[in-house]
Design a protein around this motif. Structure first.
Motif, PDB file in Angstrom:
ATOM      1  N   UNK A  63       0.848  -1.187   0.000  1.00 21.31           N
ATOM      2  CA  UNK A  63       0.000   0.000   0.000  1.00 21.31           C
ATOM      3  C   UNK A  63       0.884   1.236   0.000  1.00 21.31           C
ATOM      4  N   UNK A  64       0.634   2.193  -0.911  1.00 21.38           N
ATOM      5  CA  UNK A  64       1.450   3.398  -0.904  1.00 21.38           C
ATOM      6  C   UNK A  64       1.185   4.215   0.352  1.00 21.38           C
ATOM      7  N   UNK A  65       2.204   4.833   0.861  1.00 16.42           N
ATOM      8  CA  UNK A  65       2.035   5.734   2.002  1.00 16.42           C
ATOM      9  C   UNK A  65       1.926   7.141   1.450  1.00 16.42           C
ATOM     10  N   UNK A  66       1.425   8.097   2.268  1.00 20.56           N
ATOM     11  CA  UNK A  66       1.313   9.456   1.767  1.00 20.56           C
ATOM     12  C   UNK A  66       2.664  10.008   1.295  1.00 20.56           C
ATOM     13  N   UNK A  67       3.765   9.501   1.858  1.00 21.55           N
ATOM     14  CA  UNK A  67       5.077  10.006   1.478  1.00 21.55           C
ATOM     15  C   UNK A  67       5.534   9.457   0.133  1.00 21.55           C
ATOM     16  N   UNK A  68       5.035   8.274  -0.261  1.00 22.20           N
ATOM     17  CA  UNK A  68       5.522   7.649  -1.491  1.00 22.20           C
ATOM     18  C   UNK A  68       4.527   7.712  -2.645  1.00 22.20           C
ATOM     19  N   UNK A  69       3.261   7.925  -2.372  1.00 18.41           N
ATOM     20  CA  UNK A  69       2.293   7.964  -3.462  1.00 18.41           C
ATOM     21  C   UNK A  69       2.245   9.368  -4.058  1.00 18.41           C
ATOM     22  N   UNK A  70       1.890   9.455  -5.354  1.00 17.03           N
ATOM     23  CA  UNK A  70       1.743  10.780  -5.959  1.00 17.03           C
ATOM     24  C   UNK A  70       0.627  11.540  -5.232  1.00 17.03           C
ATOM     25  N   UNK A  71       0.775  12.857  -5.152  1.00 15.42           N
ATOM     26  CA  UNK A  71      -0.211  13.659  -4.427  1.00 15.42           C
ATOM     27  C   UNK A  71      -0.732  14.776  -5.326  1.00 15.42           C
ATOM     28  N   UNK A  72      -2.043  14.854  -5.410  1.00 14.13           N
ATOM     29  CA  UNK A  72      -2.726  15.963  -6.096  1.00 14.13           C
ATOM     30  C   UNK A  72      -3.141  16.948  -4.997  1.00 14.13           C
ATOM     31  N   UNK A  73      -3.039  18.234  -5.259  1.00 14.49           N
ATOM     32  CA  UNK A  73      -3.353  19.226  -4.234  1.00 14.49           C
ATOM     33  C   UNK A  73      -4.611  20.008  -4.586  1.00 14.49           C
ATOM     34  N   UNK A  74      -5.378  20.344  -3.541  1.00 10.44           N
ATOM     35  CA  UNK A  74      -6.563  21.180  -3.696  1.00 10.44           C
ATOM     36  C   UNK A  74      -6.652  22.103  -2.490  1.00 10.44           C
ATOM     37  N   UNK A  75      -6.607  23.389  -2.737  1.00 12.22           N
ATOM     38  CA  UNK A  75      -6.728  24.401  -1.689  1.00 12.22           C
ATOM     39  C   UNK A  75      -8.129  24.996  -1.803  1.00 12.22           C
ATOM     40  N   UNK A  76      -8.981  24.717  -0.820  1.00 12.29           N
ATOM     41  CA  UNK A  76     -10.367  25.190  -0.884  1.00 12.29           C
ATOM     42  C   UNK A  76     -10.566  26.528  -0.185  1.00 12.29           C
ATOM     43  N   UNK A  77      -9.517  27.094   0.375  1.00 13.34           N
ATOM     44  CA  UNK A  77      -9.655  28.378   1.074  1.00 13.34           C
ATOM     45  C   UNK A  77     -10.215  29.481   0.180  1.00 13.34           C
ATOM     46  N   UNK A  78      -9.717  29.632  -1.066  1.00 11.78           N
ATOM     47  CA  UNK A  78     -10.292  30.696  -1.913  1.00 11.78           C
ATOM     48  C   UNK A  78     -11.785  30.495  -2.196  1.00 11.78           C
ATOM     49  N   UNK A  79     -12.202  29.245  -2.384  1.00 11.39           N
ATOM     50  CA  UNK A  79     -13.621  28.964  -2.628  1.00 11.39           C
ATOM     51  C   UNK A  79     -14.465  29.379  -1.431  1.00 11.39           C
ATOM     52  N   UNK A  80     -14.007  28.989  -0.241  1.00  8.05           N
ATOM     53  CA  UNK A  80     -14.760  29.312   0.972  1.00  8.05           C
ATOM     54  C   UNK A  80     -14.791  30.817   1.213  1.00  8.05           C
ATOM     55  N   UNK A  81     -13.679  31.506   0.939  1.00  5.85           N
ATOM     56  CA  UNK A  81     -13.646  32.962   1.095  1.00  5.85           C
ATOM     57  C   UNK A  81     -14.621  33.635   0.136  1.00  5.85           C
ATOM     58  N   UNK A  82     -14.848  33.031  -1.026  1.00  4.68           N
ATOM     59  CA  UNK A  82     -15.777  33.575  -2.019  1.00  4.68           C
ATOM     60  C   UNK A  82     -17.220  33.158  -1.728  1.00  4.68           C
ATOM     61  N   UNK A  83     -17.421  32.418  -0.623  1.00 10.42           N
ATOM     62  CA  UNK A  83     -18.770  31.989  -0.255  1.00 10.42           C
ATOM     63  C   UNK A  83     -19.248  30.770  -1.014  1.00 10.42           C
ATOM     64  N   UNK A  84     -18.337  30.068  -1.685  1.00 11.12           N
ATOM     65  CA  UNK A  84     -18.704  28.880  -2.453  1.00 11.12           C
ATOM     66  C   UNK A  84     -18.583  27.631  -1.602  1.00 11.12           C
ATOM     67  N   UNK A  85     -19.398  26.629  -1.925  1.00 12.76           N
ATOM     68  CA  UNK A  85     -19.348  25.325  -1.262  1.00 12.76           C
ATOM     69  C   UNK A  85     -18.337  24.454  -2.008  1.00 12.76           C
ATOM     70  N   UNK A  86     -17.257  23.990  -1.358  1.00 10.36           N
ATOM     71  CA  UNK A  86     -16.207  23.253  -2.065  1.00 10.36           C
ATOM     72  C   UNK A  86     -16.431  21.751  -2.217  1.00 10.36           C
TER      73      UNK A  86
END
Length: 180
Positions: free
Chosen positions: A1-24
């Motif tokens: 099983x890949x660990x978070x350190x060895x598996x590829x990671x996709x990133x998503x920052x939802x802070x801008x959505x929440x600041x704009x009043x959007x549901x992420x």
């Protein structure tokens, strides 16, 4: 099983959505759907997204979270081995379903069009006690129901019948308790 350190990671920052009043939530689910096998999702949010932990667990992901110096939170959702797929259950099914009690209520919703099956299941669950199990027969996999069940802290397990024409769903009433 890949660990978070060895598996590829996709990133998503939802802070801008929440600041704009959007549901992420939809953006998060789209990011999860776009993950390659073995890929993890790094989510950055202005708060610890606890309700998302059970949603992601139901989709086969473990969560590792930590507070950032800024006061925001980082959560890495990493795929876990899915033994229930080998058992013929849909990914996200509760591994404890084999030990649940017999259903106290059965619903045949195969003739109903969405969203009626979801509405009927959620209504039926309101009348059940914690630990009670509901069985439903549906014409399709209720993908939009799963996040609603997770929000209400219910567990589920499901699969298609041998013919592939009916989806069988067990839902265990969670009693409103948070799962840790």
């Amino acid at each position: 099983m890949p660990t978070p350190e060895t598996s590829p990671i996709r990133e998503l920052d939802v802070r801008p959505m929440l600041q704009a009043g959007e549901e992420p939530f939809q953006a998060i689910m789209e990011a999860v759907s776009a993950l390659a096998p073995g890929e993890s999702l790094r989510l950055v949010a202005p708060f610890r997204p606890v309700p998302l932990f059970s949603v992601m667990a139901n989709r086969g992901f473990a969560a590792q979270d930590r507070a950032l110096d800024s006061g925001d939170w980082e959560v890495v959702f990493s795929p876990v081995d899915d033994v229930q797929i080998e058992a013929g259950l849909t990914a996200g099914s509760s591994p404890s379903a084999a030990f649940w009690a017999e259903p106290v209520q059965e619903l045949d919703l195969i003739e109903l069009e969405p969203p009626e099956p979801m509405v009927r299941i959620l209504e039926a669950l309101e009348g059940l006690q914690p630990g009670d199990v509901l069985f439903a027969l549906l014409a399709r996999e209720p993908v939009f129901l799963f996040p609603e069940l997770a929000k209400r802290q219910h567990e589920w397990a499901g699969n298609f019948d041998a013919s592939g024409t009916a989806y069988r769903l067990l839902v265990r009433h969670g009693g409103g308790r948070a799962h840790g």
